[in-house]
Design a protein around this motif. Structure first.
Motif, mmCIF file in Angstrom:
data_model
loop_
_atom_site.group_PDB
_atom_site.id
_atom_site.type_symbol
_atom_site.label_atom_id
_atom_site.label_comp_id
_atom_site.label_asym_id
_atom_site.label_seq_id
_atom_site.Cartn_x
_atom_site.Cartn_y
_atom_site.Cartn_z
ATOM 1 N N UNK A 74 0.811 -1.221 0.000
ATOM 2 C CA UNK A 74 0.000 0.000 0.000
ATOM 3 C C UNK A 74 0.849 1.277 0.000
ATOM 4 N N UNK A 75 1.825 1.451 0.914
ATOM 5 C CA UNK A 75 2.660 2.661 0.813
ATOM 6 C C UNK A 75 3.507 2.680 -0.459
ATOM 7 N N UNK A 76 3.923 1.517 -0.935
ATOM 8 C CA UNK A 76 4.710 1.468 -2.166
ATOM 9 C C UNK A 76 3.892 1.963 -3.353
ATOM 10 N N UNK A 77 2.653 1.536 -3.431
ATOM 11 C CA UNK A 77 1.779 1.990 -4.522
ATOM 12 C C UNK A 77 1.503 3.480 -4.396
ATOM 13 N N UNK A 78 1.275 3.961 -3.176
ATOM 14 C CA UNK A 78 1.007 5.390 -2.978
ATOM 15 C C UNK A 78 2.212 6.234 -3.414
ATOM 16 N N UNK A 79 3.407 5.826 -3.013
ATOM 17 C CA UNK A 79 4.609 6.584 -3.380
ATOM 18 C C UNK A 79 4.886 6.496 -4.880
ATOM 19 N N UNK A 82 2.378 8.724 -6.674
ATOM 20 C CA UNK A 82 2.730 10.139 -6.503
ATOM 21 C C UNK A 82 3.913 10.501 -7.393
ATOM 22 N N UNK A 83 4.920 9.632 -7.443
ATOM 23 C CA UNK A 83 6.074 9.898 -8.294
ATOM 24 C C UNK A 83 5.658 9.971 -9.765
ATOM 25 N N UNK A 84 4.799 9.056 -10.191
ATOM 26 C CA UNK A 84 4.391 9.059 -11.593
ATOM 27 C C UNK A 84 3.675 10.362 -11.958
ATOM 28 N N UNK A 85 2.779 10.817 -11.093
ATOM 29 C CA UNK A 85 2.066 12.058 -11.405
ATOM 30 C C UNK A 85 2.973 13.277 -11.310
ATOM 31 N N UNK A 87 6.526 13.176 -12.050
ATOM 32 C CA UNK A 87 7.555 13.153 -13.086
ATOM 33 C C UNK A 87 7.132 12.497 -14.399
ATOM 34 N N UNK A 88 6.094 11.699 -14.406
ATOM 35 C CA UNK A 88 5.611 10.999 -15.604
ATOM 36 C C UNK A 88 6.641 10.047 -16.201
ATOM 37 N N UNK A 89 7.408 9.374 -15.352
ATOM 38 C CA UNK A 89 8.404 8.431 -15.844
ATOM 39 C C UNK A 89 8.125 7.025 -15.327
ATOM 40 N N UNK A 90 8.110 6.053 -16.229
ATOM 41 C CA UNK A 90 7.805 4.677 -15.849
ATOM 42 C C UNK A 90 8.939 4.053 -15.034
ATOM 43 N N UNK A 91 10.167 4.216 -15.486
ATOM 44 C CA UNK A 91 11.295 3.610 -14.781
ATOM 45 C C UNK A 91 11.411 4.160 -13.365
ATOM 46 N N UNK A 92 11.297 5.467 -13.208
ATOM 47 C CA UNK A 92 11.345 6.068 -11.878
ATOM 48 C C UNK A 92 10.217 5.592 -10.997
ATOM 49 N N UNK A 93 9.053 5.382 -11.572
ATOM 50 C CA UNK A 93 7.912 4.879 -10.822
ATOM 51 C C UNK A 93 8.204 3.497 -10.260
ATOM 52 N N UNK A 95 11.211 2.187 -9.743
ATOM 53 C CA UNK A 95 12.297 2.297 -8.761
ATOM 54 C C UNK A 95 11.764 2.823 -7.427
ATOM 55 N N UNK A 96 10.948 3.854 -7.451
ATOM 56 C CA UNK A 96 10.390 4.403 -6.211
ATOM 57 C C UNK A 96 9.511 3.375 -5.518
ATOM 58 N N UNK A 97 8.657 2.699 -6.270
ATOM 59 C CA UNK A 97 7.794 1.674 -5.672
ATOM 60 C C UNK A 97 8.590 0.573 -5.000
ATOM 61 N N UNK A 98 9.617 0.095 -5.672
ATOM 62 C CA UNK A 98 10.435 -0.973 -5.088
ATOM 63 C C UNK A 98 11.298 -0.458 -3.938
ATOM 64 N N UNK A 99 11.750 0.811 -4.011
ATOM 65 C CA UNK A 99 12.551 1.387 -2.925
ATOM 66 C C UNK A 99 11.737 1.531 -1.650
ATOM 67 N N UNK A 100 10.436 1.697 -1.781
ATOM 68 C CA UNK A 100 9.572 1.756 -0.600
ATOM 69 C C UNK A 100 9.159 0.343 -0.177
ATOM 70 N N UNK A 101 8.850 -0.496 -1.138
ATOM 71 C CA UNK A 101 8.338 -1.837 -0.836
ATOM 72 C C UNK A 101 9.380 -2.737 -0.159
#
Length: 110
Positions: A74-79, A82-85, A87-93, A95-101
């Motif tokens: 849940x926090x991984x998806x939320x972060x 938020x990152x996608x909206x 920066x609009x980048x798939x790779x960053x999305x 990375x951020x999701x996995x960095x939180x998860x």
């Protein structure tokens, strides 16, 4: 009929259907005319298929809805959302999701 024949026939049939549906679009000499609304809708088909695969994985565990908010997804998806909206980048999305998860799931055992 032995079961291996049925298995072989099934594999052949599925392969033939896959081949026919994939090669069908290579036969015409010119582009197949499609209505504008269909072309526009087909742009969203991969996203819709991805969402249909991922959404149940995010809210369910072993076929049942998750019962606690202490789930690392849940926090991984939320972060990631938020990152996608932002920066609009798939790779960053991803990375951020996995960095939180990963720290929540492996480190804290959520």
């Amino acid at each position: 009929m032995d079961s291996w024949w049925l298995f072989a026939l099934t594999c052949f049939g599925l392969g033939a259907i896959t081949l026919i549906t994939r090669v069908f679009f290579l036969f015409p000499e010119e582009e197949i005319p499609m209505p504008h609304w269909l072309k526009r809708g087909l742009k969203y088909a991969p996203l819709a298929a991805l969402a249909a695969v991922i959404a149940p994985e995010l809210v369910m565990t072993q076929g049942a809805l998750i019962q606690t908010l202490l789930d690392a997804r849940l926090p991984a998806v939320a972060c990631a959302t938020a990152y996608y909206f932002w920066r609009r980048g798939i790779l960053g999305t991803i990375v951020v999701g996995m960095a939180v998860y990963l720290p929540l799931h492996i480190g804290l055992g959520w």
